[in-house]
Design a protein around this motif. Structure first.
Motif, short mmCIF file in Angstrom:
data_model
loop_
_atom_site.label_atom_id
_atom_site.label_comp_id
_atom_site.label_asym_id
_atom_site.label_seq_id
_atom_site.Cartn_x
_atom_site.Cartn_y
_atom_site.Cartn_z
N ILE A 1 -13.69 3.99 0.71
CA ILE A 1 -12.78 3.91 -0.43
C ILE A 1 -13.57 4.09 -1.72
CG2 ILE A 1 -11.29 2.36 -1.76
CD1 ILE A 1 -9.92 3.42 0.65
N VAL B 1 -8.89 -4.43 -0.04
CA VAL B 1 -10.03 -3.57 -0.39
C VAL B 1 -11.23 -3.91 0.49
CG1 VAL B 1 -11.70 -3.02 -2.20
CG2 VAL B 1 -9.26 -3.21 -2.77
N VAL C 1 -9.22 2.52 -6.43
CA VAL C 1 -7.96 1.80 -6.20
C VAL C 1 -7.06 2.07 -7.40
CG1 VAL C 1 -6.86 -0.47 -6.04
CG2 VAL C 1 -8.98 -0.02 -4.79
N LEU D 1 -6.92 4.23 -2.61
CA LEU D 1 -6.00 3.19 -2.13
C LEU D 1 -4.99 2.85 -3.24
CD1 LEU D 1 -5.32 1.23 0.20
CD2 LEU D 1 -6.84 -0.45 -0.90
N LEU E 1 -13.99 -4.94 -7.84
CA LEU E 1 -14.07 -3.53 -7.46
C LEU E 1 -15.36 -2.89 -7.98
CD1 LEU E 1 -10.36 -2.40 -8.05
CD2 LEU E 1 -11.47 -2.96 -5.90
N VAL F 1 0.87 -1.18 0.00
CA VAL F 1 0.00 0.00 0.00
C VAL F 1 0.90 1.22 0.00
CG1 VAL F 1 -1.71 1.31 1.28
CG2 VAL F 1 -1.88 -1.18 1.20
N ILE G 1 -4.89 -8.10 -2.99
CA ILE G 1 -5.50 -6.79 -3.27
C ILE G 1 -6.97 -6.78 -2.88
CG2 ILE G 1 -6.16 -5.21 -5.14
CD1 ILE G 1 -3.55 -6.02 -6.55
#
Length: 655
Positions: A571, A556, A574, A531, A599, A505, A552
């Motif tokens: 969030i 998340v 990304v 992120l 995502l 990160v 990943i």
């Protein structure tokens, strides 16, 4: 419905506005030219090998190309034009000094290779001459070395017993030498030098240390004057053989001669290192040992009282061995396997020695030319009764200290050895075997690098495990086992590191546009709602794609869960930093698609920053770019973060 349409419309407008405000550098990512194909890369490699470049760059014209090619193959055509009489004088003195060390060493190493003494001297004649016109190292001394001699004897004797059938044994040695030379030429011609790098520095340190101890134990036969000894090279077998031989009658005269001259050689070496002007004393001490011990045995007739002597050494120039090479015999496969190992070990030692002294003199050694030179030296040597030759550290150190200016010193050494073969071989009849053992033993401390092993332990524990594996494998198994263990651990290390690459990160360093790992740099601050994640792998492929994807997605989900029900912002995007990803395969592309789907299902935007040249081309072909959106591919992480903040109406950057 009207409200949702309005939101979609505003989002589209915001994304459009962001894309219009994106810097021009971002467009370069998707508009870069296609990288060279596999065919173009292979053609380039072959082209470099057969069509060298002119000194100013570009391809040389046709006629001068021939001269350029000849200069590439024979560097002597370049430096020979500026060679001076002063350099020649220095090389003559260095060559004579080199011969004084090389003659007794060659006889001893031939004994280690289980060949007659003259074959060691033959190996100090032809290969150095070939290397002198083809090699690029000015200081390296070419000839037989201890480790390669041990490799040959330990592996070939498993195929044919040298005591029972010496003629077939010699035939296999010459066949292995020819094949080793062919492999070395192939490595240099097709730029396959990376094969040598499979033996890491740690593996070489462990292998050399283990081989040195094995060689030392093998010299107990000559040092104690034993008639019967084991052919095995492992410590357990050698210790058993020595213990059983001690029950038989043995003559302390051998031990006395060997130890006396071993102390003499080591003492002169200490003096030579302490007082640099007396370096020649350590160089000629092996030859002095041979002369003095031979005279002492002849004067006292010690051979009549149990002292083992060389006896007859054949005089004369190298005879042809072309008819003794059999490439279609029953042992050709075994010879090829042995040749590959010998070729790699010989090249590794020669290039390491050459580069270390080249760095002192301030010039660059061409590894591929060295491979060609070594290869042709061994091919020519195999046809003239020589076995595998390479660069010797002890000879090179003496050559360097004696002031060698070019490879002419190797020519002078070869001529001196030829004179010795023609005139002085009869004088070696009474040379004791114990003094040859002492000469070999005196060269072994330089192969055992305890300081470097300790340094490897401090720096990298896995590297030390490779070093230890090679050392223990050679010591308690065999040379092949030691190499196999080192290679197995090395590949295991590579696979482990490829299986679980670092996924970090990122945070921004305050006052800059630099994003770095927040674990490595705790002062870096994270951007709210964004992120950034970096993949620390050069090849996103089947072996690590699943691990990276799961890592990943896990991060998340944790961020989403932690933001639910708390005052912190959720969030929104990304940014995947792919600056380390040079290449990608279909598994990696599938992993990117699955990350994108996950995502999207969570309502999070995905952006990609700085993908590698080949990676971005494959992403375009596989339509991953279309799924993510061309507007979400960026040149840098900073651009991606700013675009995501603007698109989702995030707060301004806090640092």
């Amino acid at each position: 419905m009207e409200a949702s349409a309005a939101v979609e419309s505003s989002a589209t407008v915001s994304v459009f506005e962001v894309s219009n405000k994106r810097p021009d550098t971002a467009k370069l990512v998707l508009n870069s030219p296609n990288p060279p194909s596999l065919r173009e890369e292979l053609v380039g490699v072959v082209g470099k090998a057969f069509w060298p470049r002119a000194p100013g760059g570009g391809r040389a014209p046709r006629c001068p190309w021939i001269l350029t090619a000849l200069q590439c193959v024979f560097p002597v055509l370049q430096w020979g034009r500026t060679y001076t009489l002063k350099s020649f004088r220095s090389d003559v003195m260095a060559g004579l000094t080199l011969a004084s060390l090389g003659i007794p060493q060659s006889i001893g190493y031939a004994n280690l290779a289980k060949l007659d003494p003259q074959y060691g001297l033959y190996t100090s004649v032809v290969p150095p001459l070939i290397y002198a016109v083809m090699g690029t190292s000015r200081e390296i001394g070419i000839g037989p070395v201890a480790v390669v001699s041990l490799l040959l004897s330990s592996m070939i004797q498993k195929v044919v017993d040298p005591a029972a059938d010496p003629a077939t044994y010699r035939s296999l040695v010459f066949t292995v030498t020819l094949l080793a030379g062919v492999f070395q030429v192939s490595f240099g011609l097709f730029r396959l030098g990376f094969l040598v790098d499979f033996l890491s520095h740690a593996a070489i340190v462990g292998f050399m240390g283990g081989a040195a101890i094995v060689i030392g134990l093998q010299q107990l036969k000559g040092l104690l004057g034993l008639s019967h000894f084991t052919n095995s090279t492992d410590v357990v077998s050698v210790v058993k053989a020595v213990c059983s031989a001690l029950h038989d009658p043995w003559h302390p005269g051998n031990f006395l001669i060997g130890c006396s001259f071993l102390i003499f050689i080591l003492t002169t070496r200490f003096i030579g290192r302490r007082y640099k002007k007396l370096f020649w004393l350590s160089a000629i001490s092996p030859l002095l040992s041979v002369i003095l011990s031979t005279a002492a045995v002849y004067a006292t007739r010690a051979d009549k009282h149990g002292v083992k002597i060389i006896q007859k050494v054949h005089a004369g120039l190298n005879p042809s061995s072309a008819k003794q090479i059999h490439l279609n015999g029953p042992h050709t496969t075994e010879c090829a396997k042995i040749a590959v190992i010998c070729a790699v070990i010989a090249l590794t030692e020669a290039i390491a020695v050459g580069r270390s002294f080249a760095s002192v003199r301030g010039y660059k050694l061409d590894g591929n030319k060295e491979m060609l030179a070594m290869g042709f030296s061994n091919v020519a040597g195999s046809l003239s009764s020589c076995y595998v030759a390479t660069g010797s550290f002890s000879r090179t150190a003496v050559n360097f200290s004696a002031g060698a200016r070019s490879t002419v010193s190797n020519i002078v050494m070869s001529i001196t050895v030829v004179i010795a073969l023609e005139l002085f071989m009869k004088l070696l009849y009474y040379t004791p075997m114990a003094v040859l053992a002492s000469i070999i033993l005196s060269a072994l401390p330089g192969l055992i690098d305890v300081k470097e092993a300790c340094n490897i332990w401090k720096i990298d524990k896995l590297d030390f495990l490779i070093c230890l594996g090679a050392f223990v494998g050679v010591l308690f198994g065999s040379v092949e086992i030691g190499l196999a263990v080192a290679l197995a651990i090395s590949f295991a290390k590579i696979i482990i590191q490829s299986l679980r690459p670092q996924v970090e990160v990122l945070g921004r360093l305050q006052g800059t546009n630099i994003f770095c790992s927040i674990r490595q740099y705790p002062v870096a601050c994270q951007t709210p709602t964004i992120l950034p994640i970096r993949m620390d792998t050069s090849f996103l492929c089947f072996i690590n794609a699943t691990f990276i994807k799961e890592r990943i997605i896990q991060w998340v989900r944790e961020e989403v869960e932690n933001s639910n029900g708390k005052a912190r912002e959720r969030i929104q995007a990304v940014v995947l930093d792919m600056s380390s990803v040079v290449n990608i395969d279909t598994s990696g592309l599938t992993a990117l698609e699955e990350i994108h789907k996950e995502l999207v299902s969570l309502g999070i935007q995905m952006a990609i920053a700085s993908p590698g040249w080949k990676a971005v081309q494959k992403m375009k072909v596989s339509r991953v770019v279309n799924r993510v959106g061309e507007d979400w591919i960026f040149m840098t992480v900073g651009e991606g973060v700013e675009a995501c903040l603007a698109a989702h109406k995030g707060t301004a950057l806090e640092c």
